[in-house]
Design a protein around this motif. Structure first.
Motif: not given
Length: 133
Positions: A70-72, A81-85, A106-109, A116-118
């Motif tokens: 998961t992440g953003l 840019l991908t950030f891993v949770g 634009r931010v996606y989860a 993915p969730f916007e």
């Protein structure tokens, strides 16, 4: 006797149509929404922030089980840019550390095996405008 023939005909028609019916997807009904923990009032460029978030199955209850990564994901006009949770002690609660350059993103989860969730649009410097639910 007429009723028996009618039932037999209906059974034969149903059996004949069964192969033409589409298969049910393996993840039918499997969707989730991500809700962020409260963010600071203002996000500054290139400053590190820890963002907590919940992955809620069907949009209202914490997912129980193994999601995977998961992440953003932040999508800008010319890069992503991908950030891993990382998992927190509570089920379906995660945290990620982000440092975002100036711009509009634009931010996606990223929700593991869920789509993915916007989340919304992040303006840096500035804040997050949530996408309509």
């Amino acid at each position: 006797m007429r009723r028996l023939r009618m039932v037999l005909l209906l059974v034969l028609v149903a059996v004949g149509l069964a192969p033409a019916m589409p298969a049910v997807p393996a993840y039918a009904g499997g969707w989730a929404a991500t809700v962020l923990d409260p963010l600071p009032d203002r996000i500054e460029a290139d400053k590190a922030y820890t963002v907590g978030y919940w992955v809620l199955q069907h949009g209202f209850h914490p997912f129980q089980g193994e999601l995977g990564e998961t992440g953003l994901r932040l999508v800008g006009p010319d890069r992503e840019l991908t950030f891993v949770g990382r998992a927190l002690p509570e089920a379906a609660h995660y945290a990620v550390s982000v440092a975002v350059p100036a711009g509009t993103w634009r931010v996606y989860a990223l929700q593991g095996w869920f789509q993915p969730f916007e989340v919304g649009t992040l303006t840096v410097p500035g804040g997050l405008e949530l996408a309509p639910s």
